[in-house]
Design an enzyme around this catalytic site. Structure first.
Site, PDB file in Angstrom:
ATOM      1  N   ARG A 209       1.224  -1.223  -0.241  1.00  7.87           N
ATOM      2  CA  ARG A 209       0.014  -0.314  -0.210  1.00  7.87           C
ATOM      3  C   ARG A 209       0.894   0.980   0.437  1.00  7.87           C
ATOM      4  NH1 ARG A 209      -3.128   0.074   5.252  1.00  7.87           N
ATOM      5  NH2 ARG A 209      -4.342  -2.040   3.797  1.00  7.87           N
TER       6      ARG A 209
ATOM      7  N   HIS B 235       1.519  -2.150   5.709  1.00  9.79           N
ATOM      8  CA  HIS B 235       1.107  -2.403   4.459  1.00  9.79           C
ATOM      9  C   HIS B 235       2.711  -1.292   3.038  1.00  9.79           C
ATOM     10  CE1 HIS B 235      -2.370  -4.786   3.946  1.00  9.79           C
ATOM     11  NE2 HIS B 235      -2.782  -4.245   5.107  1.00  9.79           N
TER      12      HIS B 235
ATOM     13  N   ASP C 115      -3.186  -8.431   3.456  1.00 11.07           N
ATOM     14  CA  ASP C 115      -4.815  -8.403   3.849  1.00 11.07           C
ATOM     15  C   ASP C 115      -5.629  -9.500   3.544  1.00 11.07           C
ATOM     16  OD1 ASP C 115      -4.602  -6.722   5.223  1.00 11.07           O
ATOM     17  OD2 ASP C 115      -5.536  -5.164   4.149  1.00 11.07           O
TER      18      ASP C 115
ATOM     19  N   GLU D 261      -8.042  -7.884  13.120  1.00 13.99           N
ATOM     20  CA  GLU D 261      -8.173  -8.078  12.510  1.00 13.99           C
ATOM     21  C   GLU D 261      -7.825  -9.092  11.342  1.00 13.99           C
ATOM     22  OE1 GLU D 261      -7.731  -3.193  11.137  1.00 13.99           O
ATOM     23  OE2 GLU D 261      -5.955  -4.648  10.298  1.00 13.99           O
TER      24      GLU D 261
ATOM     25  N   HIS E   3      -5.217  -9.630   8.743  1.00  8.25           N
ATOM     26  CA  HIS E   3      -3.973  -8.833   8.301  1.00  8.25           C
ATOM     27  C   HIS E   3      -3.382  -9.869   9.054  1.00  8.25           C
ATOM     28  CE1 HIS E   3      -2.176  -4.803   8.374  1.00  8.25           C
ATOM     29  NE2 HIS E   3      -1.573  -5.869   9.999  1.00  8.25           N
TER      30      HIS E   3
END
Length: 239
Positions: free
Chosen positions: A106, A150, A157, A218, A221
């Site tokens: 990301r 990320h 993910d 999460e 993740h």
């Protein structure tokens, strides 16, 4: 009792987060402007038929628009991370399961886009799907933060698919969708059903066999531990 090194590892993973968990120290941002220059590999190149649904390259996400830096629905990871994930996929296929990837590397600019959205109290358009039980002001920093693991290229993910003999695959029931902000998405939430927790644990076991560790808030993740370059973040666009 856990060994001290195990405890340190758990803390480090808890700080690697996403949407993003808070981090103690800002990494340097590398000058690399392409995946190749940064030493990243494409998951599509390693596993041509890998299943992907890169949410931030489209509009089905908590912001409701394509996120800055996502110019294509592709998954890039640092090469050793991508290779480890490819091994997870190969092992799962032997048991009639596969991975479905929601996000990989990301760009830093994408995280900044998240932060701008989080600071706009007027934009509540996706609340019903992504944070129905929380006030938007509470999303930072537990779920959204200034820096994300990320961006270092070692975090992914994803979820599990169950496939039949004909190759048709369906997502397994994890109890929430991807990027659901709330307690029910915690990997060991007592409010998930036994089947949902079992599915989450199956994903965790498959990922842990190749060195990935889960962020416990999460279920989707995972970060490869130890990270190949924990002090470096990247901002080249996903193309």
């Amino acid at each position: 009792m856990r060994r001290l090194s195990d405890a340190v590892l758990i803390v480090a993973i808890a700080l690697s987060g996403c949407a993003s968990a808070p981090e103690a120290r800002a990494p340097r941002i590398a000058a690399a402007d392409t995946a190749d220059a940064a030493g990243f590999a494409s998951m599509r190149a390693l596993v041509p038929d890998i299943r992907m649904e890169i949410r931030y390259a489209g509009t089905h996400n908590f912001v409701g628009t394509r996120i800055e830096g996502y110019e294509a629905p592709e998954c890039y990871l640092l090469r050793p991370v991508a290779q480890a994930l490819a091994r997870v996929e190969r092992t799962l296929r032997e048991a009639g399961r596969r991975l479905l990837i929601y996000d990989c590397y990301r760009p830093v600019r994408a995280v900044a886009h998240f932060m701008r959205w989080a600071g706009d109290a007027r934009d509540q358009a996706r609340k019903a799907e992504f944070y129905p039980e929380l006030d938007k002001s509470r999303l930072v920093p537990q779920y959204i933060a200034e820096r994300s693991g990320h961006s270092r290229g070692a975090t992914v993910d994803l979820t599990l698919l169950r496939c039949d003999a004909g190759g048709s695959c369906m997502p397994m029931d994890m109890g929430t969708g991807f990027d659901y902000f709330g307690e029910l998405a915690h990997t060991d939430s007592p409010n998930a059903t036994p089947e949902q927790r079992g599915n989450r644990h199956a994903l965790r076991a498959a990922m842990e066999r190749e060195g990935f560790r889960n962020y416990p808030d999460e279920w989707w993740h995972y970060t490869l531990a130890p990270e190949p370059s924990p002090e470096t973040a990247y901002d080249f666009p996903v193309r």
